[in-house]
Structure formats: C-alpha cells, structure tokens
Motif scaffolding. Sequence first.
Motif, PDB file in Angstrom:
ATOM      1  N   PRO A  39      14.034  -3.115   0.369  1.00 48.33           N
ATOM      2  CA  PRO A  39      13.378  -3.693  -0.806  1.00 48.33           C
ATOM      3  C   PRO A  39      12.092  -2.973  -1.189  1.00 48.33           C
ATOM      4  CG  PRO A  39      12.873  -4.998   1.127  1.00 48.33           C
ATOM      5  CD  PRO A  39      13.879  -3.965   1.569  1.00 48.33           C
ATOM      6  N   PHE A  40      11.737  -3.119  -2.448  1.00 44.18           N
ATOM      7  CA  PHE A  40      10.375  -2.803  -2.869  1.00 44.18           C
ATOM      8  C   PHE A  40       9.469  -3.882  -2.292  1.00 44.18           C
ATOM      9  CE2 PHE A  40       6.677  -3.462  -5.443  1.00 44.18           C
ATOM     10  CZ  PHE A  40       6.274  -2.202  -5.862  1.00 44.18           C
ATOM     11  N   GLU A  41       8.410  -3.493  -1.612  1.00 43.73           N
ATOM     12  CA  GLU A  41       7.387  -4.450  -1.151  1.00 43.73           C
ATOM     13  C   GLU A  41       6.119  -3.683  -0.839  1.00 43.73           C
ATOM     14  OE1 GLU A  41       6.142  -4.521   2.120  1.00 43.73           O
ATOM     15  OE2 GLU A  41       7.800  -4.205   3.530  1.00 43.73           O
ATOM     16  N   ASN A  42       4.985  -4.322  -1.096  1.00 47.33           N
ATOM     17  CA  ASN A  42       3.699  -3.649  -0.896  1.00 47.33           C
ATOM     18  C   ASN A  42       2.802  -4.436   0.060  1.00 47.33           C
ATOM     19  OD1 ASN A  42       3.138  -5.800  -2.568  1.00 47.33           O
ATOM     20  ND2 ASN A  42       1.856  -4.651  -3.995  1.00 47.33           N
ATOM     21  N   LEU A  43       3.380  -4.963   1.128  1.00 52.85           N
ATOM     22  CA  LEU A  43       2.598  -5.745   2.082  1.00 52.85           C
ATOM     23  C   LEU A  43       1.508  -4.912   2.756  1.00 52.85           C
ATOM     24  CD1 LEU A  43       5.335  -7.956   3.789  1.00 52.85           C
ATOM     25  CD2 LEU A  43       3.710  -8.595   1.991  1.00 52.85           C
ATOM     26  N   ASP A  44       1.795  -3.657   3.072  1.00 55.44           N
ATOM     27  CA  ASP A  44       0.771  -2.835   3.728  1.00 55.44           C
ATOM     28  C   ASP A  44      -0.467  -2.655   2.852  1.00 55.44           C
ATOM     29  OD1 ASP A  44       2.296  -2.699   5.986  1.00 55.44           O
ATOM     30  OD2 ASP A  44       2.718  -0.555   5.878  1.00 55.44           O
ATOM     31  N   PRO A  45      -0.324  -2.292   1.563  1.00 63.20           N
ATOM     32  CA  PRO A  45      -1.523  -2.237   0.719  1.00 63.20           C
ATOM     33  C   PRO A  45      -2.240  -3.582   0.615  1.00 63.20           C
ATOM     34  CG  PRO A  45       0.257  -1.038  -0.324  1.00 63.20           C
ATOM     35  CD  PRO A  45       0.849  -1.738   0.870  1.00 63.20           C
ATOM     36  N   ILE A  46      -1.493  -4.682   0.525  1.00 64.63           N
ATOM     37  CA  ILE A  46      -2.122  -5.997   0.422  1.00 64.63           C
ATOM     38  C   ILE A  46      -2.927  -6.301   1.681  1.00 64.63           C
ATOM     39  CG2 ILE A  46      -1.661  -8.478   0.274  1.00 64.63           C
ATOM     40  CD1 ILE A  46      -1.286  -6.972  -2.359  1.00 64.63           C
ATOM     41  N   ILE A  47      -2.376  -5.961   2.838  1.00 62.54           N
ATOM     42  CA  ILE A  47      -3.067  -6.191   4.109  1.00 62.54           C
ATOM     43  C   ILE A  47      -4.254  -5.242   4.260  1.00 62.54           C
ATOM     44  CG2 ILE A  47      -2.805  -5.966   6.621  1.00 62.54           C
ATOM     45  CD1 ILE A  47       0.089  -6.899   6.252  1.00 62.54           C
ATOM     46  N   GLY A  48      -4.132  -4.034   3.681  1.00 62.62           N
ATOM     47  CA  GLY A  48      -5.176  -3.033   3.818  1.00 62.62           C
ATOM     48  C   GLY A  48      -4.803  -1.907   4.744  1.00 62.62           C
ATOM     49  N   LEU A  49      -3.521  -1.795   5.091  1.00 60.58           N
ATOM     50  CA  LEU A  49      -3.050  -0.715   5.942  1.00 60.58           C
ATOM     51  C   LEU A  49      -2.739   0.520   5.101  1.00 60.58           C
ATOM     52  CD1 LEU A  49      -0.620  -2.645   8.336  1.00 60.58           C
ATOM     53  CD2 LEU A  49      -2.985  -1.938   8.774  1.00 60.58           C
ATOM     54  N   PRO A  50      -2.920   1.717   5.662  1.00 62.60           N
ATOM     55  CA  PRO A  50      -2.634   2.931   4.895  1.00 62.60           C
ATOM     56  C   PRO A  50      -1.135   3.098   4.651  1.00 62.60           C
ATOM     57  CG  PRO A  50      -3.137   3.476   7.180  1.00 62.60           C
ATOM     58  CD  PRO A  50      -3.449   2.010   7.013  1.00 62.60           C
ATOM     59  N   VAL A  51      -0.800   3.691   3.535  1.00 61.90           N
ATOM     60  CA  VAL A  51       0.586   4.016   3.212  1.00 61.90           C
ATOM     61  C   VAL A  51       0.807   5.487   3.542  1.00 61.90           C
ATOM     62  CG1 VAL A  51       2.288   4.231   1.372  1.00 61.90           C
ATOM     63  CG2 VAL A  51       0.742   2.267   1.417  1.00 61.90           C
ATOM     64  N   LYS A  52       1.721   5.761   4.453  1.00 59.63           N
ATOM     65  CA  LYS A  52       1.964   7.122   4.923  1.00 59.63           C
ATOM     66  C   LYS A  52       3.295   7.633   4.388  1.00 59.63           C
ATOM     67  CE  LYS A  52      -0.575   6.207   9.219  1.00 59.63           C
ATOM     68  NZ  LYS A  52      -0.493   6.185  10.708  1.00 59.63           N
ATOM     69  N   LEU A  53       3.302   8.883   3.919  1.00 55.90           N
ATOM     70  CA  LEU A  53       4.492   9.457   3.313  1.00 55.90           C
ATOM     71  C   LEU A  53       5.153  10.525   4.180  1.00 55.90           C
ATOM     72  CD1 LEU A  53       3.355   9.795  -0.420  1.00 55.90           C
ATOM     73  CD2 LEU A  53       4.525   7.886   0.700  1.00 55.90           C
ATOM     74  N   ASP A  54       4.633  10.785   5.377  1.00 60.13           N
ATOM     75  CA  ASP A  54       5.332  11.724   6.247  1.00 60.13           C
ATOM     76  C   ASP A  54       6.646  11.097   6.705  1.00 60.13           C
ATOM     77  OD1 ASP A  54       4.892  10.778   9.393  1.00 60.13           O
ATOM     78  OD2 ASP A  54       3.300  10.105   8.027  1.00 60.13           O
ATOM     79  N   GLN A  55       7.633  11.938   7.007  1.00 57.35           N
ATOM     80  CA  GLN A  55       8.979  11.440   7.270  1.00 57.35           C
ATOM     81  C   GLN A  55       9.047  10.543   8.500  1.00 57.35           C
ATOM     82  OE1 GLN A  55      11.234  11.669   5.122  1.00 57.35           O
ATOM     83  NE2 GLN A  55      12.966  10.777   6.229  1.00 57.35           N
ATOM     84  N   ARG A  56       8.309  10.872   9.529  1.00 58.91           N
ATOM     85  CA  ARG A  56       8.339  10.048  10.747  1.00 58.91           C
ATOM     86  C   ARG A  56       7.857   8.635  10.457  1.00 58.91           C
ATOM     87  NH1 ARG A  56       5.356  11.454  16.564  1.00 58.91           N
ATOM     88  NH2 ARG A  56       6.066   9.574  17.669  1.00 58.91           N
ATOM     89  N   GLU A 193      -4.375   5.990  -4.371  1.00 59.11           N
ATOM     90  CA  GLU A 193      -5.029   5.285  -5.478  1.00 59.11           C
ATOM     91  C   GLU A 193      -4.304   3.981  -5.809  1.00 59.11           C
ATOM     92  OE1 GLU A 193      -5.571   7.645  -8.967  1.00 59.11           O
ATOM     93  OE2 GLU A 193      -6.240   9.400  -7.844  1.00 59.11           O
ATOM     94  N   MET A 194      -2.982   4.042  -5.871  1.00 62.51           N
ATOM     95  CA  MET A 194      -2.211   2.855  -6.248  1.00 62.51           C
ATOM     96  C   MET A 194      -2.242   1.797  -5.145  1.00 62.51           C
ATOM     97  SD  MET A 194      -1.358   3.249  -9.279  1.00 62.51           S
ATOM     98  CE  MET A 194      -2.923   4.136  -9.418  1.00 62.51           C
ATOM     99  N   ALA A 195      -2.223   2.227  -3.890  1.00 62.87           N
ATOM    100  CA  ALA A 195      -2.321   1.267  -2.787  1.00 62.87           C
ATOM    101  C   ALA A 195      -3.656   0.532  -2.841  1.00 62.87           C
ATOM    102  CB  ALA A 195      -2.162   1.988  -1.446  1.00 62.87           C
ATOM    103  N   ALA A 196      -4.734   1.244  -3.143  1.00 62.06           N
ATOM    104  CA  ALA A 196      -6.051   0.614  -3.254  1.00 62.06           C
ATOM    105  C   ALA A 196      -6.087  -0.360  -4.420  1.00 62.06           C
ATOM    106  CB  ALA A 196      -7.125   1.688  -3.418  1.00 62.06           C
ATOM    107  N   ASP A 197      -5.433  -0.009  -5.527  1.00 66.40           N
ATOM    108  CA  ASP A 197      -5.394  -0.894  -6.691  1.00 66.40           C
ATOM    109  C   ASP A 197      -4.650  -2.185  -6.357  1.00 66.40           C
ATOM    110  OD1 ASP A 197      -5.701  -1.285  -9.720  1.00 66.40           O
ATOM    111  OD2 ASP A 197      -3.538  -1.478  -9.464  1.00 66.40           O
ATOM    112  N   HIS A 198      -3.517  -2.075  -5.674  1.00 68.62           N
ATOM    113  CA  HIS A 198      -2.759  -3.264  -5.286  1.00 68.62           C
ATOM    114  C   HIS A 198      -3.594  -4.169  -4.382  1.00 68.62           C
ATOM    115  CE1 HIS A 198       1.513  -1.417  -6.021  1.00 68.62           C
ATOM    116  NE2 HIS A 198       0.694  -1.247  -7.039  1.00 68.62           N
ATOM    117  N   HIS A 199      -4.323  -3.547  -3.455  1.00 71.36           N
ATOM    118  CA  HIS A 199      -5.143  -4.330  -2.523  1.00 71.36           C
ATOM    119  C   HIS A 199      -6.286  -5.022  -3.257  1.00 71.36           C
ATOM    120  CE1 HIS A 199      -8.519  -4.865   0.350  1.00 71.36           C
ATOM    121  NE2 HIS A 199      -7.552  -5.248   1.168  1.00 71.36           N
ATOM    122  N   ASP A 200      -7.000  -4.276  -4.088  1.00 66.45           N
ATOM    123  CA  ASP A 200      -8.177  -4.826  -4.756  1.00 66.45           C
ATOM    124  C   ASP A 200      -7.820  -5.960  -5.708  1.00 66.45           C
ATOM    125  OD1 ASP A 200      -9.638  -2.960  -3.393  1.00 66.45           O
ATOM    126  OD2 ASP A 200      -9.850  -1.584  -5.088  1.00 66.45           O
TER     127      ASP A 200
END
Length: 276
Positions: A39-56, A193-200
Amino acid sequence: MSEKVNIKAYFERIGFAGSIAPSLATLEQLAALQPAAIPFENLDPIIGLPVKLDQRSLEHKLLHNRRGGFCFELNTLFMRVLADLDYSVKPYTARVLWGYPPDAERPLSHMVLGVEINNAPYLVDVGFGSFTLTAPLKMRPDIEQQTPNETFRLLTDGEGFRLEVNLDEEWKPVYQFDPVERSPEELADLSVEMAADHHDNNLLGASRAEKSVRYNLLRNRLTIHRAGEERERVVLEDVDGLKQVLATTFEINLPPSDVLDPALARVIEAAPVEAD
C-alpha cells in the motif's frame, strides 16, 4: 537503477507468478498486483523517521517487514524491478494538481515512471495514493484509457502531459509531468522535502487498490470506492480506530505503539472538524 533487486522476494510479496518477459502483458500484471499488495502509506514521515531509497532499506521495509511506502519508495522499488527485468524505464517528477485550485502554483512533489515497450512510451505510477494507476497508460494525448479502477486520459501540457481522471462523468486533474529523466540525487532530495512536509502538516495518508475497489485514508477520513457504487466515507475518531483500519484495510505491519500512537493522536487533533 544498478542496485540488485531480490526479484524472488518481490514476486512473493505481490503474488506474481508468470512470464517475466519484458512485455506489456507482464507490465500490466505487475502494475495491478503491487498496489494491491504494497500500500501507499506515509507512517514513517508522520512519526519522523527518515525515508530511505537504497535498495536494502526498501526491501527490508516493503518486502520483508510488510510495510508500505510513499511515492518515492514505491516507484523507486518498481523502477528497479522493471530495470532488472530488462525494461527501459526512466524516473520523472510531477506537480500534484488533485485537491488544489486550478490557478495554484504547484511545486514538484511526486515521482512517476516512463516505460518504453517496442518504441512506445507508457506512464506507470504505483505510488500516487488516491489515484494510483493500476495499469500502464499509453503516453498519448486525448484518448480515454480504462484501468481496472477508473478511466484516465492524458492531455498535452507545455512540454509534457496532464493526467486527468473521470469521476462521476467529469474530468478532474490529477498531476502534470514532463518526460524528463531525473537523477537519483534529485529524487532523494525531493523525497526528503516531501517527507518533512507530510510530518509538519500531520498529513497521514494510506491507499490500496485491488480489482475494482479503492481504499483511501486522508488524515482520519477513510473512503471506500467500489466500481459502480456510491463512495462510503467513515471518520475515525480515535487512535485505536485508525490503527485497526491501517492494519486490516491497508494490511500494514504497524510500527511500535510507543512511537505510532502519539503521531496518530496529533493527526486526529489536526484533522478538520466535520461539518454538521
């Protein structure tokens, strides 16, 4: 796109079994299966955790920990899967128009994919949320294109395209994009930038699409849309109700309560009050 992908784990996660030839038929299956399973979900930005895009990190979160992600995570994973299967795929960025006035100046805030098959370009997007595409669209303007969920069309817009969706016999703008390939660094910066916007803004979102039904959550408002039926809307008034919907309707393996509950409480507190 050179990062090695655990294709076996990905196929198991989305329930895919079939030909892996880089054909339109394979792409159609993958584009329908991922939004139903991841699913689409943005719980990590809401919590304040970093969003990582590396494959691992993506595989640990989306495949093994049975979480979802927001557009940069979902489309980055899909892009690398397609590249591993020998598709020609490029990342683009888009300006979201859905939910904003027609004359609003919109920044780049979304990631989409361009896929070329037999010299024909397609738009692919498994991470928009409310209107995640459940089928690839021919990148041709002014033709109506049916997906398992809605009918879409692309219109020319400057050097690029504007995606529109048909809702209740009316065309609504979704986003605008230019088919210009973006670098991993550009995507990573925009994701931060977008993760910070979702959190704020306490902008909790979740979406899952399967066959002819969509489930969308915005802040504490759940919308269920089955093809041919009136939309069902539910306001979730407490943290437990939100968690139950996230875990069952969206099939998310939730983060620990000690970090999730306070974030969801802020979401509910910041949500607009329903009119009487």
